[in-house]
Write a protein that holds these residues in place. Sequence first.
Motif, mmCIF file in Angstrom:
data_model
loop_
_atom_site.group_PDB
_atom_site.id
_atom_site.type_symbol
_atom_site.label_atom_id
_atom_site.label_comp_id
_atom_site.label_asym_id
_atom_site.label_seq_id
_atom_site.Cartn_x
_atom_site.Cartn_y
_atom_site.Cartn_z
ATOM 1 N N PRO A 184 0.828 -1.223 0.000
ATOM 2 C CA PRO A 184 0.000 0.000 0.000
ATOM 3 C C PRO A 184 0.853 1.259 0.000
ATOM 4 O O PRO A 184 2.005 1.225 0.445
ATOM 5 N N ILE A 185 0.269 2.361 -0.496
ATOM 6 C CA ILE A 185 0.955 3.651 -0.331
ATOM 7 C C ILE A 185 0.390 4.367 0.894
ATOM 8 O O ILE A 185 0.990 5.271 1.447
ATOM 9 N N GLU A 186 -0.805 3.938 1.306
ATOM 10 C CA GLU A 186 -1.429 4.537 2.496
ATOM 11 C C GLU A 186 -2.016 3.428 3.367
ATOM 12 O O GLU A 186 -2.635 2.497 2.838
ATOM 13 N N ILE A 187 -1.817 3.543 4.678
ATOM 14 C CA ILE A 187 -2.461 2.601 5.612
ATOM 15 C C ILE A 187 -3.332 3.415 6.569
ATOM 16 O O ILE A 187 -2.873 4.403 7.149
ATOM 17 N N TYR A 188 -4.563 2.991 6.717
ATOM 18 C CA TYR A 188 -5.481 3.626 7.671
ATOM 19 C C TYR A 188 -5.675 2.638 8.805
ATOM 20 O O TYR A 188 -6.315 1.590 8.619
ATOM 21 N N ASN A 189 -5.115 2.940 9.971
ATOM 22 C CA ASN A 189 -5.238 2.005 11.099
ATOM 23 C C ASN A 189 -6.461 2.338 11.939
ATOM 24 O O ASN A 189 -6.402 3.127 12.880
ATOM 25 N N LEU A 190 -7.571 1.713 11.600
ATOM 26 C CA LEU A 190 -8.838 1.969 12.294
ATOM 27 C C LEU A 190 -9.214 0.831 13.237
ATOM 28 O O LEU A 190 -10.175 0.958 14.010
ATOM 29 N N ALA A 191 -8.499 -0.283 13.177
ATOM 30 C CA ALA A 191 -8.860 -1.435 14.017
ATOM 31 C C ALA A 191 -8.744 -1.063 15.490
ATOM 32 O O ALA A 191 -7.769 -0.448 15.914
ATOM 33 N N ALA A 192 -9.759 -1.408 16.262
ATOM 34 C CA ALA A 192 -9.703 -1.130 17.695
ATOM 35 C C ALA A 192 -10.770 -1.908 18.447
ATOM 36 O O ALA A 192 -11.807 -2.265 17.877
ATOM 37 N N GLN A 193 -10.492 -2.163 19.713
ATOM 38 C CA GLN A 193 -11.559 -2.479 20.662
ATOM 39 C C GLN A 193 -12.051 -1.076 21.010
ATOM 40 O O GLN A 193 -11.447 -0.390 21.837
ATOM 41 N N SER A 194 -13.123 -0.634 20.350
ATOM 42 C CA SER A 194 -13.443 0.793 20.361
ATOM 43 C C SER A 194 -14.495 1.181 21.399
ATOM 44 O O SER A 194 -14.915 2.331 21.446
ATOM 45 N N HIS A 195 -14.920 0.218 22.221
ATOM 46 C CA HIS A 195 -15.971 0.514 23.185
ATOM 47 C C HIS A 195 -15.370 0.921 24.536
ATOM 48 O O HIS A 195 -14.688 0.127 25.186
ATOM 49 N N VAL A 196 -15.662 2.154 24.944
ATOM 50 C CA VAL A 196 -15.064 2.695 26.175
ATOM 51 C C VAL A 196 -15.495 1.878 27.400
ATOM 52 O O VAL A 196 -14.661 1.494 28.234
ATOM 53 N N HIS A 197 -16.792 1.599 27.511
ATOM 54 C CA HIS A 197 -17.284 0.850 28.671
ATOM 55 C C HIS A 197 -16.658 -0.547 28.708
ATOM 56 O O HIS A 197 -16.178 -1.007 29.754
ATOM 57 N N ALA A 198 -16.609 -1.212 27.548
ATOM 58 C CA ALA A 198 -16.028 -2.568 27.485
ATOM 59 C C ALA A 198 -14.551 -2.549 27.879
ATOM 60 O O ALA A 198 -14.036 -3.544 28.400
ATOM 61 N N SER A 199 -13.883 -1.427 27.657
ATOM 62 C CA SER A 199 -12.438 -1.383 27.963
ATOM 63 C C SER A 199 -12.172 -1.538 29.460
ATOM 64 O O SER A 199 -11.087 -1.948 29.858
ATOM 65 N N PHE A 200 -13.187 -1.245 30.291
ATOM 66 C CA PHE A 200 -13.027 -1.472 31.737
ATOM 67 C C PHE A 200 -13.125 -2.967 32.051
ATOM 68 O O PHE A 200 -12.630 -3.422 33.069
ATOM 69 N N GLN A 201 -13.806 -3.708 31.187
ATOM 70 C CA GLN A 201 -13.947 -5.157 31.404
ATOM 71 C C GLN A 201 -12.781 -5.935 30.795
ATOM 72 O O GLN A 201 -12.405 -6.988 31.305
ATOM 73 N N VAL A 202 -12.211 -5.431 29.695
ATOM 74 C CA VAL A 202 -11.072 -6.127 29.056
ATOM 75 C C VAL A 202 -9.921 -5.130 28.841
ATOM 76 O O VAL A 202 -9.518 -4.858 27.711
ATOM 77 N N PRO A 203 -9.372 -4.615 29.954
ATOM 78 C CA PRO A 203 -8.374 -3.549 29.823
ATOM 79 C C PRO A 203 -7.059 -3.993 29.159
ATOM 80 O O PRO A 203 -6.501 -3.265 28.340
ATOM 81 N N GLU A 204 -6.609 -5.205 29.489
ATOM 82 C CA GLU A 204 -5.322 -5.643 28.939
ATOM 83 C C GLU A 204 -5.450 -5.908 27.433
ATOM 84 O O GLU A 204 -4.602 -5.506 26.629
ATOM 85 N N TYR A 205 -6.559 -6.562 27.067
ATOM 86 C CA TYR A 205 -6.817 -6.818 25.650
ATOM 87 C C TYR A 205 -6.917 -5.488 24.887
ATOM 88 O O TYR A 205 -6.370 -5.320 23.793
#
Length: 339
Positions: free
Chosen positions: A78-99
Motif C-alpha cells: 500500500p501507499i497509504e495505511i489507515y489504522n482503524l482497528a480497535a476495541q473501540s468501546h469505552v465501557h467494554a475497555s473497563f472489562q477487558v483492559p489488557e486486551y
Amino acid sequence: MKVALITGITGQDGSYLADFLLEKGYKVHGLRRYSSTNPIKNLQHILINKKINKNFFLHYADVTDTDSIFRVIKDVKPIEIYNLAAQSHVHASFQVPEYTAQVDAVSQLRIIEVVKQINPKIKIYQAATSELYGNSNKKIQNEMTSFAPISPYSVAKLYGYHISKVYREAYGMFITNGILFNHESPRRGPTFVTKKITAGIKQIINGKQTHIKLGNLNSKRDWGYAKEYVESMWLMLQQKKPSDFVIATGQVYSVRNFVEEAFKYVNIKIKWKGKGLKEVGINSKSNKVLVKIDPYFLRPNELHYLKGDYSKSKKILGWKPKVKFKELVKIMMENELIE
Ligand code: NAP
Ligand code: GDD
C-alpha cells in the motif's frame, strides 16, 4: 492505481472509508479477522457490486499478530495505511483492559515497525480520539489542549497517539493522528448509545420491546456524521507534511437530547420524571415508560463533556462538517425505519 490498506474495515468508519477510496479510484485492501459469525454486514454492498468489487480485497489477519500484519503489508504494497482497528468501546475497555491495550496501543506500534522495515515511505493514518481529553477543564478542545485520559480505552489510544509522534519525529515517517470526536451513522455498532437508541425505538414501534435501558443521560458529546468524517482521514494523508488534526462539529448535545430528538422523529414527545436511577422517559400522550435507567450502563469513570474546535482542519485540510445533530438523528432514524 493507488493502493490503500484499511485495518478495521468491517467497522463503521472502515466501511465508509472503503466506499470513499473506491470512489476515488483506489485499489482497497482490508484486514478482517476470523470470526464464528459474519461481521461483514457493512461491506455487503461492495462485495455484491461487480463494478467496484474488482478493486476490493479482504485479507484474514489480526492487528495483535505481527506476522499476519507483515505478510499483508508486504503482499499488498500500500501507499497509504489507515489504522482503524480497535476495541473501540469505552465501557467494554473497563472489562477487558489488557486486551484493549494490546489492540488499541501496541498494534499501532506493530504496524509502524512493520512499515519501517518494509517501506518507511508508506503514509499511516492513526485513529486517535477525543476520549484522550478526558474531563478537560477547557470548554472547547483543539490540537493544543492537554490530554487527561480516564478509561483503559483512552489510555491505550494515548500510547497510539504518542508512538506515532515519536516515529514521525525520530525517523521522519509520515504518520498522522486524527483526533476525531464522536461520529455516528446507520452503520454504528449496536452497543453505542446513538444506535442503541434508534434501534430501540424501532423495536418499540414494532411492539418487540417496551422500553430502552440506558446509563448516563446527562453526558454531552460533539456528535458528527461518520460518512463525512472519513474524508478527513484521506485529506490528512494528502498533505505535504504529517500533523495531527481535530475533526468535530463544534456543537454539543446530551444523550437525553438524542433520545428526545429520535423519539420526535416518530411523533413521540418524551417527558422526564423522577431522579437518578429512578428517572424515566415517558410518552407524554400515552404515559407509557419508554426509557429506564439501568446501572449496568453507568461507567466506573464517566467523561461528561466534549466539544471540538476543528479550525485547524478547516484551514489546512479545507474540511468542515455539513451534517449537524438534528440532521444526523434524522439520517439514523430514517435508515432504521426502512431497514
Ligand atoms: P468499530 O465500528 O468498533 O470498528 C472497529 C474495527 O476494528 C472492526 O472492523 C473490528 O473488526 C476491528 N478490530 C477489532 N479488533 C481487531 C483486531 N484484533 N484485529 C483486526 N481488526 C480488529 O469502530 P469505528 O467507530 O469504525 O471507529 C474506527 C476507529 O476510530 C477506531 O480505532 C476507534 O477507536 C476510533 N474512533 C472512533 C470514533 C467514533 O466516534 N466512531 C471517534 C474517535 C476515534 P470486527 O468487525 O471483527 O469486530
Ligand atoms: N454505550 C452506551 N450505552 N453509552 C451510554 C448508554 C448506553 O446504554 N447510556 C448512556 N450512555 C452514555 C455513555 O456513558 C457516554 O457518556 C455516552 O453515552 C456515549 O457513549 P458511547 O456511544 O458508548 O460513545 P463514547 O463517547 O463512550 O465513545 C465513542 O466515541 C469516542 C470518541 O469520543 C466511541 O466511538 C469511541 O471509540 C470513540 O473514541
